[in-house]
Design an enzyme around this catalytic site. Sequence first.
Site, PDB file in Angstrom:
ATOM      1  N   LEU A  27      59.438 -37.745 -47.090  1.00 48.46           N
ATOM      2  CA  LEU A  27      59.098 -38.706 -46.301  1.00 48.46           C
ATOM      3  C   LEU A  27      58.659 -39.958 -47.165  1.00 48.46           C
ATOM      4  CD1 LEU A  27      57.148 -36.662 -43.446  1.00 48.46           C
ATOM      5  CD2 LEU A  27      59.637 -37.460 -43.483  1.00 48.46           C
ATOM      6  N   SER A  28      58.278 -39.593 -47.902  1.00 49.34           N
ATOM      7  CA  SER A  28      57.338 -40.790 -48.939  1.00 49.34           C
ATOM      8  C   SER A  28      57.182 -40.385 -50.345  1.00 49.34           C
ATOM      9  CB  SER A  28      55.936 -41.087 -48.419  1.00 49.34           C
ATOM     10  OG  SER A  28      55.423 -42.108 -49.050  1.00 49.34           O
ATOM     11  N   SER A  29      57.395 -41.360 -51.120  1.00 53.21           N
ATOM     12  CA  SER A  29      57.298 -41.032 -52.647  1.00 53.21           C
ATOM     13  C   SER A  29      56.721 -42.171 -53.485  1.00 53.21           C
ATOM     14  CB  SER A  29      58.920 -40.805 -53.095  1.00 53.21           C
ATOM     15  OG  SER A  29      59.515 -41.846 -53.077  1.00 53.21           O
ATOM     16  N   THR A  33      55.475 -37.446 -52.696  1.00 51.77           N
ATOM     17  CA  THR A  33      54.374 -37.463 -52.303  1.00 51.77           C
ATOM     18  C   THR A  33      54.136 -36.819 -50.935  1.00 51.77           C
ATOM     19  OG1 THR A  33      54.433 -39.472 -51.673  1.00 51.77           O
ATOM     20  CG2 THR A  33      53.681 -39.126 -53.719  1.00 51.77           C
TER      21      THR A  33
END
Length: 336
Positions: free
Chosen positions: A97-99, A89
């Site tokens: 960095l983010s998921s 994401t």
Amino acid sequence: MTAHALGKELEQLAVSERAALVREIETSGAFAADPQWREAFGTVPRHLFVPYYYVGGARGYERRWGESPDPRARERWLRGAYEDVPLATRLRDGELLSSSSQPSLMAEMLAELRVGDGDRVLEVGAGTGYNAALLSYRLGDERVTTVDLDPEITESARRHLADAGYRPTVVTGDGARGVPERAPFDRIIATCELASVPRAWIAQCRPGARILTPLATGLLALTVGESGQAEGNFLHNPAYFVPLRGTDRRAPEPVALGGVPTRARENDLFRFLLALTRAALDPQEAYALWEREGRPGRDRYGVTVGGEQTWAWLDDPEGPYAWPLPGSSGPTLIGT
């Protein structure tokens, strides 16, 4: 069009895809420890928490977007939102960095958290907000706190949660320090990788609290005792998460595996042992231990956090195989 105003056909598709995802999770056995989570996954709309995401391919990452002007692209986005896969994401210079975690893994973690009515839960790693929404559905907004260091992450998670009709407490701060103003907690669940278990978490827990956190490519389940010591085993399954923000995100220095057979180097369970013993054993010593003890699975390992010491162990916290976690003090490994 916004991601939460799909139109009649896509809304119907979302309902159908969500039901299919729940069936897939159920078939995997992820709900086994607590089947009540089935209702939460069948109700909370995952697509609201991933208005866009990235799919890797031969030419890099493709962005799928819920507001694409192309109807076929919107359908691909929606169907992808309900696949049982992790979704990237947030990217920066090609780095993840983010998921949004794989739903079946999320289901297994929530089931293994073993929540009860009235429990207060701290989630470390807000991500998209989807996990906090599932917790809020089960326990109520007022009993759920989620924390993340990145204000952009917490702001988008708060927005996604509001779009879905949930309003847990979303805090911007260092997850390793917990959220003392919201303590005490009955459960803590981390959705990001750490090198050890922060003592602040244990201090903010009631006796009997359960902590579930990724560690060394495994999932560690700890129970907090009356004395403030926490102890427990790893679950059997592997788990790979983005590191906690604020920690050192660099990959560990590679270790020389000379003398370790190829079959061990490529074995997931041996690599788990390598990660768990990085501060105490060289690879050849780890391999000797692994072979001598019958190539143990993750669930034979555990961790104890007590006083100033944090150590991992095989089979028995007071047995012959125990070693400090990286950055921690603990007993010296014996029995090798």
